[in-house]
Enzyme design. Structure first.
Site, PDB file in Angstrom:
ATOM      1  N   ASP A  37      55.142  43.213  48.765  1.00 42.35           N
ATOM      2  CA  ASP A  37      54.212  43.936  48.239  1.00 42.35           C
ATOM      3  C   ASP A  37      52.993  43.101  48.178  1.00 42.35           C
ATOM      4  OD1 ASP A  37      54.058  46.656  45.737  1.00 42.35           O
ATOM      5  OD2 ASP A  37      52.309  45.358  46.168  1.00 42.35           O
ATOM      6  N   ILE A  64      51.526  44.803  54.733  1.00 43.76           N
ATOM      7  CA  ILE A  64      52.421  45.458  55.770  1.00 43.76           C
ATOM      8  C   ILE A  64      51.503  45.403  57.154  1.00 43.76           C
ATOM      9  CG2 ILE A  64      53.849  47.022  54.233  1.00 43.76           C
ATOM     10  CD1 ILE A  64      51.937  49.084  54.933  1.00 43.76           C
ATOM     11  N   THR A 104      45.897  51.108  55.139  1.00 46.15           N
ATOM     12  CA  THR A 104      47.105  50.871  54.752  1.00 46.15           C
ATOM     13  C   THR A 104      48.341  51.915  55.290  1.00 46.15           C
ATOM     14  OG1 THR A 104      46.586  49.475  52.723  1.00 46.15           O
ATOM     15  CG2 THR A 104      48.676  50.766  52.793  1.00 46.15           C
ATOM     16  N   THR A 136      55.217  62.360  51.304  1.00 48.33           N
ATOM     17  CA  THR A 136      54.922  63.438  50.206  1.00 48.33           C
ATOM     18  C   THR A 136      54.850  64.538  50.525  1.00 48.33           C
ATOM     19  OG1 THR A 136      53.062  63.891  48.571  1.00 48.33           O
ATOM     20  CG2 THR A 136      52.638  62.606  50.689  1.00 48.33           C
ATOM     21  N   ASP A 137      54.945  65.709  49.586  1.00 49.37           N
ATOM     22  CA  ASP A 137      54.810  67.020  49.981  1.00 49.37           C
ATOM     23  C   ASP A 137      53.402  67.491  50.274  1.00 49.37           C
ATOM     24  OD1 ASP A 137      53.720  66.761  47.478  1.00 49.37           O
ATOM     25  OD2 ASP A 137      55.321  68.305  46.441  1.00 49.37           O
ATOM     26  N   GLU A 138      52.433  66.538  49.748  1.00 51.82           N
ATOM     27  CA  GLU A 138      51.184  66.909  50.082  1.00 51.82           C
ATOM     28  C   GLU A 138      50.584  66.973  51.651  1.00 51.82           C
ATOM     29  OE1 GLU A 138      48.574  64.840  47.436  1.00 51.82           O
ATOM     30  OE2 GLU A 138      50.036  64.468  46.110  1.00 51.82           O
ATOM     31  N   TYR A 162      44.121  61.227  51.568  1.00 51.74           N
ATOM     32  CA  TYR A 162      45.237  60.587  51.056  1.00 51.74           C
ATOM     33  C   TYR A 162      46.311  61.543  52.034  1.00 51.74           C
ATOM     34  CZ  TYR A 162      49.973  60.307  48.646  1.00 51.74           C
ATOM     35  OH  TYR A 162      51.088  60.104  48.515  1.00 51.74           O
ATOM     36  N   LYS A 166      48.829  60.041  54.932  1.00 50.43           N
ATOM     37  CA  LYS A 166      50.178  60.340  55.057  1.00 50.43           C
ATOM     38  C   LYS A 166      50.939  60.974  56.107  1.00 50.43           C
ATOM     39  CE  LYS A 166      52.719  58.584  52.198  1.00 50.43           C
ATOM     40  NZ  LYS A 166      53.370  57.346  52.244  1.00 50.43           N
ATOM     41  N   LYS A 201      47.504  58.120  36.771  1.00 48.65           N
ATOM     42  CA  LYS A 201      48.116  59.324  37.272  1.00 48.65           C
ATOM     43  C   LYS A 201      48.406  60.249  35.928  1.00 48.65           C
ATOM     44  CE  LYS A 201      48.589  58.154  41.659  1.00 48.65           C
ATOM     45  NZ  LYS A 201      49.704  57.476  42.345  1.00 48.65           N
ATOM     46  N   HIS A 306      40.828  70.437  45.656  1.00 43.98           N
ATOM     47  CA  HIS A 306      41.993  70.262  44.978  1.00 43.98           C
ATOM     48  C   HIS A 306      42.984  71.385  45.383  1.00 43.98           C
ATOM     49  CE1 HIS A 306      43.304  69.672  40.568  1.00 43.98           C
ATOM     50  NE2 HIS A 306      44.205  69.471  41.216  1.00 43.98           N
TER      51      HIS A 306
END
Ligand code: NAD
Ligand code: TYD
Length: 366
Positions: A37, A64, A104, A136-138, A162, A166, A201, A306
């Site tokens: 990390d 990473i 990242t 993620t499901d996003e 974001y 991903k 969060k 959103h």
């Protein structure tokens, strides 16, 4: 692959990484786990305090994007399994500063893939291996209220920097599997909650703000819907994918647990009201906690772009892998509230940024 594995877990000091490390060390005591990390604002070594007591776990601070370092770690520890959590993960931060998400989540994941390819596939006899990518499901975008839930074949339509970053990383993972034969799996999971979640969060933020009598900001009308999963169930889902999942496949992991934001916040307020009535000590400790936490609910300007609703269809994981979430929302929220009340040292240190001093006073790093 032999019976004992050697895992490299990236993002091991973040919310889900930490929970996964504890899960794995308990579930597979014969395995070796290396936690990597960069310790950004979201990574807290103090969360791994107990894991550091275990001889089968070691922690390395590193980025990473440093492919050479990843490769030497993989060689040194004969890594056969990568579980890749490391990412910038907060949508609001991606809106105010997207660059770190590109660096990242996209460049970093690509560097991990290049390292894995070099280490595992460069000889005529490729090493047995697995690269599991946590997503993620996003990436699937936003659903309307009555739309069917996301399946693994729902086209990608990410909306925030974001989720776009991903999505890009998922595509790179697919490309390395398809083009070079890297043995990959991907999980796309819904919103997690539970111990060690950074208090930016929704759920930990609301809990901690109630204790301090601070406003509970609800974006827009609060009617956005998320599917919430207790973090240990996510760890179990990843375990099933690593052990039983088919190489090259994607699996959705979800909680069958859709809630409007306002309803979740109201539920937490009610739980906290009840706890405060039963527990004088809590009131003494947090004198600013109001009689009715709901009075703190404040509707604020909506998040730009959103997403209205996320919902996961986890049918494939259930039928192929036997995945079913074990924790109900009732029990999961109860455990989460208890954890945050018992671990005030953790979140206070994390929030005031002094955790590094705090942990060094608690134990010696290996
Ligand atoms: P988190 O922000 O709590 O943790 C991320 C960790 O990655 C931190 O410890 C951070 O220090 C580390 N990190 C960041 N940049 C790094 C870099 N360049 N090199 C090495 N380490 C770096 O996030 P989380 O909630 O634990 O999420 C973990 C993964 O799960 C992410 O990939 C995220 O997209 C995915 N995910 C999260 C959720 C959720 O609800 N939290 C849901 C589905 C999927
Ligand atoms: P969050 O925990 O940031 O997760 P994500 O955006 O990845 O789903 O937010 C969960 C939901 O709660 C999301 O719809 C945004 C909303 N939200 C608020 O209404 N107020 C807040 O202060 C936060 C942090 C989130």
């Amino acid at each position: 692959m032999g019976s004992a594995r050697s895992l490299l877990v990236t993002g091991a000091a973040g919310f889900i990484g930490v929970n996964f490390v504890y899960y794995w060390l308990q579930q597979y005591p014969q395995d070796k786990v290396i936690g990597l990390d960069a310790l950004t604002y979201a990574g807290n070594l103090s969360s791994l305090e107990d894991a550091l007591e275990n001889n089968n776990f070691s922690f390395v601070q590193g980025d990473i994007r440093d492919q050479e370092m990843i490769e030497s770690l993989m060689a040194e520890h004969s890594i056969d399994t990568i579980v890749h959590f490391a990412a910038e993960s907060h949508v609001d931060r991606s809106i105010s500063g997207p660059d770190a998400f590109i660096d990242t989540n996209i460049i970093g994941t690509h560097s991990m893939l290049k390292a894995a390819r070099n280490q595992w596939l460069s000889s005529d006899a490729p090493e047995p291996h697995r690269f599991h990518h946590v997503s993620t499901d996003e990436v699937y975008g936003s659903l309307k209220r009555d739309d069917p839930a996301f399946t693994e074949t729902t086209p990608y339509k990410p909306s925030s920097p974001y989720s776009a970053s991903k999505a890009a990383s998922d595509h790179l993972v697919h490309a390395y599997a398809h083009t070079y034969g890297l043995e990959t799996t991907i999980s796309n999971c819904s919103n997690n909650y539970g111990p060690y979640q950074f208090p930016e969060k929704l759920i930990p933020l609301v809990l901690i703000n109630i204790l301090h009598g601070k406003e509970l900001p609800i974006y827009g009308d609060g009617k956005q819907i998320r599917d919430w999963l207790y973090v240990a169930d996510h760890a179990r889902g990843i375990d099933l994918i690593i052990n039983k999942g088919r190489v090259g496949e994607t699996y959705n992991i979800g909680g069958h647990n859709e809630w409007q934001n306002i309803d979740i916040v109201t539920l937490i307020c009610e739980r906290m009201n009840q706890l405060a009535t039963e527990n004088d000590e809590l009131r003494k400790q947090f004198p600013n906690m109001p009689d009715d936490a709901k009075s703190l609910i404040t509707f604020v300007k909506d998040r730009p772009g959103h997403d209205q609703r996320y919902a996961i269809d986890a049918h494939k994981s259930t039928t192929e892998l036997g995945y079913v979430p074990e924790e109900s929302f009732e029990t999961g929220i109860k455990k989460t509230i208890e954890w945050y009340l018992q671990q005030q040292g953790w979140w206070q240190a994390v929030m005031d940024g002094s955790y590094k001093e705090w942990i060094s006073s608690q134990y010696h790093q290996k």
